[in-house]
Design a protein around this motif. Structure first.
Motif, PDB file in Angstrom:
ATOM      1  N   LEU A 208      12.577  68.438  10.733  1.00 18.17           N
ATOM      2  CA  LEU A 208      13.944  68.623  10.234  1.00 18.17           C
ATOM      3  C   LEU A 208      14.202  67.747   9.016  1.00 18.17           C
ATOM      4  CD1 LEU A 208      16.831  69.834  10.690  1.00 18.17           C
ATOM      5  CD2 LEU A 208      17.289  67.766  12.001  1.00 18.17           C
ATOM      6  N   TYR A 209      13.858  66.474   9.120  1.00 17.87           N
ATOM      7  CA  TYR A 209      14.078  65.561   7.994  1.00 17.87           C
ATOM      8  C   TYR A 209      13.267  65.965   6.765  1.00 17.87           C
ATOM      9  CZ  TYR A 209      16.414  62.439  11.287  1.00 17.87           C
ATOM     10  OH  TYR A 209      17.268  61.909  12.216  1.00 17.87           O
ATOM     11  N   LEU A 210      12.023  66.368   6.998  1.00 18.65           N
ATOM     12  CA  LEU A 210      11.146  66.716   5.875  1.00 18.65           C
ATOM     13  C   LEU A 210      11.533  68.029   5.200  1.00 18.65           C
ATOM     14  CD1 LEU A 210       7.620  65.693   7.206  1.00 18.65           C
ATOM     15  CD2 LEU A 210       8.991  64.557   5.447  1.00 18.65           C
TER      16      LEU A 210
ATOM     17  N   PHE B 219       8.330  78.253  10.273  1.00 18.88           N
ATOM     18  CA  PHE B 219       8.538  78.952   9.007  1.00 18.88           C
ATOM     19  C   PHE B 219      10.011  79.266   8.761  1.00 18.88           C
ATOM     20  CE2 PHE B 219       4.030  79.667   9.642  1.00 18.88           C
ATOM     21  CZ  PHE B 219       3.550  79.357   8.379  1.00 18.88           C
ATOM     22  N   CYS B 220      10.835  79.074   9.762  1.00 17.75           N
ATOM     23  CA  CYS B 220      12.290  79.190   9.596  1.00 17.75           C
ATOM     24  C   CYS B 220      12.801  77.781   9.333  1.00 17.75           C
ATOM     25  CB  CYS B 220      12.926  79.787  10.853  1.00 17.75           C
ATOM     26  SG  CYS B 220      14.701  80.030  10.689  1.00 17.75           S
ATOM     27  N   ASN B 221      12.671  77.347   8.072  1.00 20.24           N
ATOM     28  CA  ASN B 221      13.059  75.975   7.748  1.00 20.24           C
ATOM     29  C   ASN B 221      13.976  75.942   6.527  1.00 20.24           C
ATOM     30  OD1 ASN B 221      11.418  75.450   5.241  1.00 20.24           O
ATOM     31  ND2 ASN B 221       9.711  75.821   6.637  1.00 20.24           N
ATOM     32  N   ALA B 222      14.652  74.813   6.379  1.00 22.35           N
ATOM     33  CA  ALA B 222      15.666  74.667   5.335  1.00 22.35           C
ATOM     34  C   ALA B 222      15.076  74.795   3.935  1.00 22.35           C
ATOM     35  CB  ALA B 222      16.380  73.322   5.485  1.00 22.35           C
ATOM     36  N   SER B 223      13.915  74.234   3.708  1.00 24.83           N
ATOM     37  CA  SER B 223      13.324  74.277   2.367  1.00 24.83           C
ATOM     38  C   SER B 223      12.995  75.706   1.959  1.00 24.83           C
ATOM     39  CB  SER B 223      12.055  73.426   2.306  1.00 24.83           C
ATOM     40  OG  SER B 223      12.377  72.063   2.397  1.00 24.83           O
ATOM     41  N   LEU B 224      12.412  76.463   2.858  1.00 24.32           N
ATOM     42  CA  LEU B 224      12.052  77.838   2.545  1.00 24.32           C
ATOM     43  C   LEU B 224      13.290  78.705   2.344  1.00 24.32           C
ATOM     44  CD1 LEU B 224       9.881  79.962   2.158  1.00 24.32           C
ATOM     45  CD2 LEU B 224       9.817  80.262   4.632  1.00 24.32           C
TER      46      LEU B 224
ATOM     47  N   PRO C  15       7.352  77.054  -1.939  1.00 20.55           N
ATOM     48  CA  PRO C  15       6.002  76.651  -1.505  1.00 20.55           C
ATOM     49  C   PRO C  15       6.019  75.441  -0.567  1.00 20.55           C
ATOM     50  CG  PRO C  15       6.059  76.923  -3.884  1.00 20.55           C
ATOM     51  CD  PRO C  15       7.463  77.034  -3.396  1.00 20.55           C
ATOM     52  N   PHE C  16       6.964  74.519  -0.801  1.00 15.62           N
ATOM     53  CA  PHE C  16       7.067  73.364   0.090  1.00 15.62           C
ATOM     54  C   PHE C  16       7.450  73.814   1.497  1.00 15.62           C
ATOM     55  CE2 PHE C  16       9.339  69.809   2.051  1.00 15.62           C
ATOM     56  CZ  PHE C  16       8.349  68.844   1.983  1.00 15.62           C
TER      57      PHE C  16
ATOM     58  N   MET D 288       5.257  73.309   4.874  1.00 14.40           N
ATOM     59  CA  MET D 288       5.771  72.685   6.101  1.00 14.40           C
ATOM     60  C   MET D 288       5.581  73.612   7.308  1.00 14.40           C
ATOM     61  SD  MET D 288       6.863  69.608   5.558  1.00 14.40           S
ATOM     62  CE  MET D 288       5.424  69.451   4.519  1.00 14.40           C
ATOM     63  N   GLY D 289       5.716  74.926   7.097  1.00 17.21           N
ATOM     64  CA  GLY D 289       5.468  75.880   8.175  1.00 17.21           C
ATOM     65  C   GLY D 289       4.011  75.890   8.616  1.00 17.21           C
ATOM     66  N   LEU D 290       3.105  75.652   7.677  1.00 14.06           N
ATOM     67  CA  LEU D 290       1.682  75.611   7.999  1.00 14.06           C
ATOM     68  C   LEU D 290       1.269  74.294   8.651  1.00 14.06           C
ATOM     69  CD1 LEU D 290       0.240  77.266   4.757  1.00 14.06           C
ATOM     70  CD2 LEU D 290       0.366  78.287   7.050  1.00 14.06           C
ATOM     71  N   VAL D 291       1.889  73.198   8.233  1.00 19.34           N
ATOM     72  CA  VAL D 291       1.524  71.875   8.735  1.00 19.34           C
ATOM     73  C   VAL D 291       2.049  71.653  10.151  1.00 19.34           C
ATOM     74  CG1 VAL D 291       1.932  69.393   8.392  1.00 19.34           C
ATOM     75  CG2 VAL D 291       1.300  70.829   6.454  1.00 19.34           C
ATOM     76  N   PHE D 292       3.270  72.064  10.435  1.00 19.52           N
ATOM     77  CA  PHE D 292       3.883  71.808  11.735  1.00 19.52           C
ATOM     78  C   PHE D 292       3.687  73.002  12.665  1.00 19.52           C
ATOM     79  CE2 PHE D 292       6.004  68.679   9.150  1.00 19.52           C
ATOM     80  CZ  PHE D 292       6.218  67.617  10.011  1.00 19.52           C
ATOM     81  N   ARG D 293       3.396  72.720  13.928  1.00 15.95           N
ATOM     82  CA  ARG D 293       3.251  73.767  14.944  1.00 15.95           C
ATOM     83  C   ARG D 293       4.598  74.163  15.533  1.00 15.95           C
ATOM     84  NH1 ARG D 293      -1.340  75.759  14.111  1.00 15.95           N
ATOM     85  NH2 ARG D 293      -3.179  74.553  14.534  1.00 15.95           N
ATOM     86  N   ARG D 294       5.529  73.212  15.549  1.00 14.52           N
ATOM     87  CA  ARG D 294       6.861  73.472  16.105  1.00 14.52           C
ATOM     88  C   ARG D 294       7.877  72.631  15.351  1.00 14.52           C
ATOM     89  NH1 ARG D 294       8.630  69.433  19.261  1.00 14.52           N
ATOM     90  NH2 ARG D 294       7.136  67.868  19.866  1.00 14.52           N
ATOM     91  N   GLN D 295       9.139  72.991  15.510  1.00 16.56           N
ATOM     92  CA  GLN D 295      10.200  72.219  14.871  1.00 16.56           C
ATOM     93  C   GLN D 295      10.399  70.917  15.649  1.00 16.56           C
ATOM     94  OE1 GLN D 295      13.710  74.634  14.554  1.00 16.56           O
ATOM     95  NE2 GLN D 295      12.725  76.117  13.226  1.00 16.56           N
TER      96      GLN D 295
END
Length: 134
Positions: A90-92, A9-14, A73-74, A78-85
């Motif tokens: 990263l690319y997505l 959930f700590c991702n670039a899109s969010l 929302p994207f 991505m935080g819900l779909v992936f279990r880990r980074q």
């Protein structure tokens, strides 16, 4: 602290989506009054004169909010779909941010070209220039 930074959930899109929303809201609520302010949409096209500056910032704030509402929302998805980074994660999550920044600049520049000519004079509805009042 490491678990928060390594969470999907700590991702670039969010994070960038929240930043786009914040920037769009702040520029809409507190538009930069002059080209000498430290913030605002600053390109060659937007700094021709005060009218291009105002219109460029108004439109960039609109596009920024629009992109924020897509990226947040994207990023959550991505935080819900992936279990880990991971590398794919990263690319997505980074790619939409880069595309969004390019769209922000591209759409705003295209809008300025539709509204103003290369000298910063307003275009009339037929595509020509309006004659300045004497």
């Amino acid at each position: 602290m490491d678990s928060i930074l390594q969470s999907p959930f700590c991702n670039a899109s969010l994070l960038a989506g929240l930043l786009f929303l914040f920037m769009g809201y702040m520029i809409r609520r507190y538009p930069p009054r002059s080209m000498k302010t430290w913030y605002g949409y600053r390109t060659f096209s937007s700094t021709i004169n005060q009218d291009t500056w105002n219109e460029g910032n108004r439109y960039a704030a609109y596009i920024s909010r629009w992109l924020g509402w897509l990226l947040v929302p994207f990023g959550i998805l991505m935080g819900l779909v992936f279990r880990r980074q991971s590398e794919l994660f990263l690319y997505l999550t980074v790619t939409p941010v880069i595309v969004g920044a390019l769209l922000l600049a591209g759409f705003t520049e295209w809008h300025l070209l539709q509204v103003f000519d290369e000298d910063g004079l307003p275009r009339n509805k037929n595509g020509g220039n309006q004659k300045p009042a004497v």
